[in-house]
Design a protein around this motif. Structure first.
Motif, PDB file in Angstrom:
ATOM      1  N   THR A 209      -3.828   0.778  -1.120  1.00  0.00           N
ATOM      2  CA  THR A 209      -3.731   2.081  -0.458  1.00  0.00           C
ATOM      3  C   THR A 209      -3.521   3.176  -1.497  1.00  0.00           C
ATOM      4  O   THR A 209      -3.126   2.908  -2.634  1.00  0.00           O
ATOM      5  CB  THR A 209      -2.569   2.122   0.552  1.00  0.00           C
TER       6      THR A 209
ATOM      7  N   LEU B  62       2.709  -6.848   6.519  1.00  0.00           N
ATOM      8  CA  LEU B  62       2.694  -6.170   7.810  1.00  0.00           C
ATOM      9  C   LEU B  62       2.339  -7.140   8.929  1.00  0.00           C
ATOM     10  O   LEU B  62       1.448  -7.975   8.791  1.00  0.00           O
ATOM     11  CB  LEU B  62       1.665  -5.033   7.803  1.00  0.00           C
TER      12      LEU B  62
ATOM     13  N   LEU C  49      -0.419  -3.503   0.206  1.00  0.00           N
ATOM     14  CA  LEU C  49       0.159  -4.140   1.381  1.00  0.00           C
ATOM     15  C   LEU C  49      -0.534  -5.471   1.642  1.00  0.00           C
ATOM     16  O   LEU C  49      -1.657  -5.701   1.197  1.00  0.00           O
ATOM     17  CB  LEU C  49       0.019  -3.223   2.595  1.00  0.00           C
TER      18      LEU C  49
ATOM     19  N   SER D  21      -1.411  -8.417   4.814  1.00  0.00           N
ATOM     20  CA  SER D  21      -1.488  -8.631   6.259  1.00  0.00           C
ATOM     21  C   SER D  21      -2.206  -9.942   6.511  1.00  0.00           C
ATOM     22  O   SER D  21      -2.705 -10.585   5.583  1.00  0.00           O
ATOM     23  CB  SER D  21      -2.236  -7.481   6.942  1.00  0.00           C
TER      24      SER D  21
ATOM     25  N   THR E 137      -1.485   0.891   9.175  1.00  0.00           N
ATOM     26  CA  THR E 137      -1.477   0.630   7.735  1.00  0.00           C
ATOM     27  C   THR E 137      -1.348   1.930   6.953  1.00  0.00           C
ATOM     28  O   THR E 137      -0.593   2.008   5.971  1.00  0.00           O
ATOM     29  CB  THR E 137      -2.759  -0.119   7.327  1.00  0.00           C
TER      30      THR E 137
ATOM     31  N   VAL F  39      -6.988   3.811   2.719  1.00  0.00           N
ATOM     32  CA  VAL F  39      -6.742   2.368   2.669  1.00  0.00           C
ATOM     33  C   VAL F  39      -8.081   1.666   2.518  1.00  0.00           C
ATOM     34  O   VAL F  39      -9.118   2.162   2.965  1.00  0.00           O
ATOM     35  CB  VAL F  39      -6.004   1.861   3.926  1.00  0.00           C
TER      36      VAL F  39
END
Length: 230
Positions: free
Chosen positions: A58, A14, A49, A51, A31, A68
């Motif tokens: 999550t 992300l 995820l 970042s 998110t 999350v």
């Protein structure tokens, strides 16, 4: 704006962009939204995820809520970052009528002021000034938090690059971390923002757990070339 990029170690990487075009290292609300979108697209109910702030596990619940686990907060003065060594439990930012704020980095820098009464406070005016304070070389997101007893904290956040927002997920996590560090809550609390309620907990170390809703507002497509046209 959130961009989803391919990632070998995660369902997606992300990238977050503020209204002024600047890139942010974290966005808790976005998110949750991405996790919901990926789960509904067949990525399973627990997409991981990636970042700039780190790896983010999550979990998408059946009722539309999403949990999350944001990476561990950074609390040292040079991790916030601020321009000079100082106690991040009481940053040297003088605002008449307000106590010194707490510094927390949740992937982006936050300064959290605890106030006795939030309503009537000119959050937009104060936030815009503090966000550009010379103590913060990268600027700072400014939170104003009012503990309400029990497990509730009322919060409003002025975000660098975006201004006063209805909700700020990373700001809510920063406020909870600051409250735990100040001894105002033991572990978890409901963060009550203009846009809704988030349930957040942090045991004093490790990731910060945040649970809140994620709902569809619209779907659409656009041609990026349109942004470059006169």
């Amino acid at each position: 704006l959130v961009l989803l990029e391919p990632a070998a170690e995660a369902a997606a990487r992300l990238r977050f962009f503020n209204a002024d075009g600047g890139e942010a290292g974290a966005c808790g609300n976005a998110t949750r939204c991405v996790a919901r979108l990926l789960a509904d697209s067949g990525e399973g109910r627990e997409p991981v995820l990636a970042s700039a702030a780190g790896r983010i596990p999550t979990r998408v619940h059946g009722d539309g809520r999403v949990t999350v686990w944001l990476p561990s907060p950074r609390l040292a003065w040079n991790e916030i970052p601020v321009a000079e060594p100082c106690d991040t439990l009481a940053l040297p930012v003088a605002v008449p009528g307000l106590p010194p704020p707490v510094g927390v980095n949740m992937g982006n820098p936050h300064a959290v002021f605890f106030v006795e009464e939030l309503e009537g406070l000119d959050v937009a005016r104060l936030g815009s000034r503090i966000a550009r304070h010379p103590l913060f070389p990268e600027g700072v997101n400014v939170g104003f938090a009012q503990p309400r007893g029990g497990d509730g904290i009322r919060l409003r956040v002025f975000e660098r690059g975006s201004g006063l927002t209805l909700a700020c997920g990373s700001g809510a996590c920063a406020a909870l971390v600051a409250a735990v560090r100040r001894g105002l809550v033991e572990k978890g609390a409901r963060l009550i923002l203009d846009g809704g309620v988030l349930e957040i907990s942090w045991p004093g170390e490790g990731p910060v757990e945040m649970t809140g809703p994620a709902a569809y507002c619209f779907r659409g497509t656009f041609d990026p070339r349109d942004l470059l046209s006169d």
